[in-house]
Motif scaffolding. Structure first.
Motif, mmCIF file in Angstrom:
data_model
loop_
_atom_site.group_PDB
_atom_site.id
_atom_site.type_symbol
_atom_site.label_atom_id
_atom_site.label_comp_id
_atom_site.label_asym_id
_atom_site.label_seq_id
_atom_site.Cartn_x
_atom_site.Cartn_y
_atom_site.Cartn_z
ATOM 1 N N SER A 1 0.702 -1.132 -0.075
ATOM 2 C CA SER A 1 0.077 0.037 0.155
ATOM 3 C C SER A 1 0.886 1.194 -0.033
ATOM 4 N N ALA A 2 2.035 1.312 0.806
ATOM 5 C CA ALA A 2 2.834 2.383 0.954
ATOM 6 C C ALA A 2 3.642 2.520 -0.646
ATOM 7 N N LEU A 3 3.903 1.526 -1.096
ATOM 8 C CA LEU A 3 4.638 1.754 -2.535
ATOM 9 C C LEU A 3 3.846 2.136 -3.475
ATOM 10 N N SER A 4 2.402 1.740 -3.298
ATOM 11 C CA SER A 4 1.448 2.173 -4.326
ATOM 12 C C SER A 4 1.008 3.555 -4.076
ATOM 13 N N SER B 1 -7.607 7.511 1.246
ATOM 14 C CA SER B 1 -6.757 6.619 2.314
ATOM 15 C C SER B 1 -6.986 5.017 2.315
ATOM 16 N N VAL B 2 -7.877 4.796 0.997
ATOM 17 C CA VAL B 2 -8.425 3.435 0.990
ATOM 18 C C VAL B 2 -7.331 2.390 0.465
ATOM 19 N N ILE B 3 -6.349 2.761 -0.033
ATOM 20 C CA ILE B 3 -5.406 1.764 -0.407
ATOM 21 C C ILE B 3 -4.544 1.283 0.552
ATOM 22 N N GLN B 4 -4.032 2.312 1.368
ATOM 23 C CA GLN B 4 -3.266 2.088 2.769
ATOM 24 C C GLN B 4 -4.188 1.112 3.906
ATOM 25 N N ALA B 5 -5.521 1.455 3.964
ATOM 26 C CA ALA B 5 -6.407 0.844 4.682
ATOM 27 C C ALA B 5 -6.649 -0.901 4.348
ATOM 28 N N THR B 6 -6.681 -0.928 2.975
ATOM 29 C CA THR B 6 -6.647 -2.324 2.361
ATOM 30 C C THR B 6 -5.377 -3.087 2.948
ATOM 31 N N GLY B 7 -4.326 -2.424 2.696
ATOM 32 C CA GLY B 7 -3.029 -3.277 3.063
ATOM 33 C C GLY B 7 -3.215 -3.278 4.675
ATOM 34 N N ARG C 1 0.021 0.750 -10.623
ATOM 35 C CA ARG C 1 0.385 -0.222 -11.984
ATOM 36 C C ARG C 1 1.678 -0.476 -11.533
ATOM 37 N N PRO C 2 2.610 0.204 -11.367
ATOM 38 C CA PRO C 2 4.120 -0.437 -11.518
ATOM 39 C C PRO C 2 4.267 -1.371 -10.264
ATOM 40 N N VAL C 3 3.601 -1.036 -9.099
ATOM 41 C CA VAL C 3 3.771 -2.019 -7.871
ATOM 42 C C VAL C 3 3.261 -3.259 -8.312
ATOM 43 N N VAL C 4 1.868 -3.400 -8.808
ATOM 44 C CA VAL C 4 1.362 -4.840 -9.138
ATOM 45 C C VAL C 4 2.042 -5.460 -10.229
ATOM 46 N N MET C 5 2.772 -5.007 -11.113
ATOM 47 C CA MET C 5 3.375 -5.519 -12.305
ATOM 48 C C MET C 5 4.635 -6.200 -11.603
ATOM 49 N N VAL C 6 5.381 -5.178 -10.950
ATOM 50 C CA VAL C 6 6.623 -5.794 -10.101
ATOM 51 C C VAL C 6 6.223 -7.105 -9.115
ATOM 52 N N GLY C 7 4.851 -6.866 -8.291
ATOM 53 C CA GLY C 7 4.321 -8.086 -7.670
ATOM 54 C C GLY C 7 4.354 -9.404 -8.414
ATOM 55 N N GLY C 8 3.927 -9.108 -9.826
ATOM 56 C CA GLY C 8 3.600 -10.017 -10.489
ATOM 57 C C GLY C 8 4.807 -11.246 -10.661
ATOM 58 N N ILE C 9 5.900 -10.109 -11.051
ATOM 59 C CA ILE C 9 7.136 -10.884 -11.419
ATOM 60 C C ILE C 9 7.907 -11.562 -10.268
ATOM 61 N N LEU C 10 7.585 -10.834 -9.020
ATOM 62 C CA LEU C 10 8.231 -11.518 -7.904
ATOM 63 C C LEU C 10 7.616 -12.761 -7.676
ATOM 64 N N ALA D 1 1.576 -9.892 -1.912
ATOM 65 C CA ALA D 1 1.455 -8.530 -0.957
ATOM 66 C C ALA D 1 1.355 -7.304 -1.885
ATOM 67 N N LEU D 2 2.378 -7.402 -2.831
ATOM 68 C CA LEU D 2 2.433 -5.994 -3.770
ATOM 69 C C LEU D 2 1.176 -6.051 -4.535
ATOM 70 N N VAL D 3 0.692 -7.144 -4.907
ATOM 71 C CA VAL D 3 -0.564 -7.444 -5.841
ATOM 72 C C VAL D 3 -1.754 -6.862 -5.176
ATOM 73 N N PHE D 4 -2.273 -7.624 -4.141
ATOM 74 C CA PHE D 4 -3.507 -7.689 -3.539
ATOM 75 C C PHE D 4 -4.190 -6.394 -3.115
ATOM 76 N N ALA D 5 -3.219 -5.795 -2.129
ATOM 77 C CA ALA D 5 -3.884 -4.326 -1.757
ATOM 78 C C ALA D 5 -4.127 -3.197 -2.773
ATOM 79 N N PRO D 6 -2.755 -3.035 -3.297
ATOM 80 C CA PRO D 6 -3.098 -1.992 -4.487
ATOM 81 C C PRO D 6 -4.163 -2.109 -5.483
ATOM 82 N N ALA D 7 -4.277 -3.514 -5.845
ATOM 83 C CA ALA D 7 -5.175 -3.865 -7.076
ATOM 84 C C ALA D 7 -6.736 -3.547 -6.527
ATOM 85 N N VAL D 8 -6.924 -4.289 -5.090
ATOM 86 C CA VAL D 8 -8.252 -3.950 -4.403
ATOM 87 C C VAL D 8 -8.533 -2.421 -4.142
#
Length: 388
Positions: free
Chosen positions: A15-18, A289-295, A24-33, A63-70
């Motif tokens: 969430s913080a990185l997002s 603040s919803v992305i941070q709250a999701t994380g 977009r870049p955070v989820v893409m990196v999460g998919g690669i990891l 973790a990099l995928v779920f919170a930013p995406a939702v």
């Protein structure tokens, strides 16, 4: 389970990185990891190797995928937000039903190393999916203030708000019992004398009910007939009652039929609870603040999830069956639902109700709405695009 723990614990980091660089870049990196974690584990030569691959690398990627995406999905919708979240989360119920037999087929055909390589190839598709997350800024959205300091970047300052603190405590309690059927429902069915196919049918009934309820509850919540926080408390309590009913299976005569009914009831209530858990966040913390709250929600559920299954296993070893396990976990969920009663809107107001305000216009559904700003992390000045 180790991958689950890493994913949930590091949710606030995603969430913080997002918040800093965009979803977009955070989820893409999460998919690669995530993909690299499965591929790395396919060549494992020890248990520690698997922990590092599946637990640390793949779990951190999830973790990099779920919170930013939702969280981004919640920003795309206004009137039908809970339905959108429920529709997106239906994949969890579908995976519970389809992934287990699919994995068995992969293991039988390619072995565990080949199965992990194929899972790595499948999860790599998270990267192009992340590329589809458009950073929309819609007219009327409040500007997100830049976070000051690491605590604000992780969203930990949200705990200073009373409503979110009540929500957090209730969520931890619910998480203590919520995940137990995912781990011990099938062994509980086997203990009651159901054959392997019978235990599989119990899990399938719960999974189908869970996936169906996410859609129905999302539609119901978006009608605005009942406050979202009240629905959260009600369906949380029903989830706890469902766990109690599953635990009482040994005391009834027709164990197979009663277990199927109670597993379906638990699936319906638990599936209804899931989209509401994320759907109430915009009202509690604000859309900015919803992305941070999701994380943070992911982390809170993990705190309870780390307690529930081990406690259930311990009680099973001490008592010889899962009756006490499901009863205790049901009490935990009911306790969390009782805490939710402290949220605004749960209890009926004593004041006369005013006429309902006009529902906000639909925003962010990727329709041709004029004056939609496309944000670029590299360009502080937004450009307007009328063909979204």
């Amino acid at each position: 389970m180790q991958e689950f723990r890493s994913e949930k614990k590091t949710g606030p980091v995603g969430s913080a990185l997002s918040t800093r660089w965009g979803a977009r870049p955070v989820v893409m990196v999460g998919g690669i990891l995530t993909s690299l974690g499965f591929i790395f584990s396919a060549f494992a030569g020890s248990l520690l190797h698997l922990y590092l691959g599946l637990g640390v690398l793949a779990g951190s990627g999830w973790a990099l995928v779920f919170a930013p995406a939702v969280g981004t999905l919640s920003c795309y919708f206004s009137r039908r937000r809970v339905l959108a979240v429920g529709l997106a989360l239906t994949g969890n119920g579908a995976c519970s039903l389809l992934l287990a037999p699919a994995l068995q087929l992969l293991l039988y055909t390619f072995g565990w190393r080949g199965a992990l390589l194929l899972l790595g190839a499948i999860t790599l598709h998270l990267t192009p999916c992340g590329a589809l997350l458009r950073p929309l800024a819609l007219p009327g959205d409040p500007p997100a203030p830049p976070p000051h300091g690491p605590l604000a970047a992780l969203g930990l300052d949200l705990f200073t708000r009373r409503s979110f603190l009540v929500f957090a405590l209730g969520t931890v309690m619910v998480g203590g019992g919520y995940f137990v059927p995912y781990v011990h429902l099938a062994p509980h069915a086997l203990d009651q004398g159901l054959a392997g196919y019978g235990a599989g049918l119990v899990v399938a009934v719960a999974a189908v009910a869970d996936a169906s309820a996410r859609l129905v509850c999302g539609w119901l919540a978006d009608q605005g007939w009942v406050p979202l926080t009240r629905l959260l408390a009600v369906f949380g309590a029903l989830t706890g009652l469902g766990l109690l009913a599953v635990g009482l299976v040994p005391v009834v005569g027709n164990k197979e039929g009663f277990l199927l009914v109670t597993a379906g009831a638990y699936g319906l209530s638990a599936g209804s609870y899931t989209p509401l858990l994320l759907g109430v966040l915009p009202g509690l913390v604000g859309i900015e603040s919803v992305i941070q709250a999701t994380g943070l929600v992911m982390m809170l559920m993990s705190l309870g999830g780390l307690l529930g299954p081990p406690l259930s296993g311990f009680l099973r070893d001490e008592t010889g069956d899962f009756t006490t396990s499901f009863l205790v976990c049901g009490i935990l969920v009911l306790s969390g639902s009782f805490i939710y009663m402290g949220l605004p809107g749960v209890m009926p107001s004593c004041h006369p109700a005013s006429s309902p305000a006009t529902a906000p216009p639909e925003r962010g559904e990727l329709l041709p709405i004029p004056q939609v700003a496309l944000l670029s992390s590299g360009n502080p000045h937004s450009t307007l695009d009328t063909a979204c």
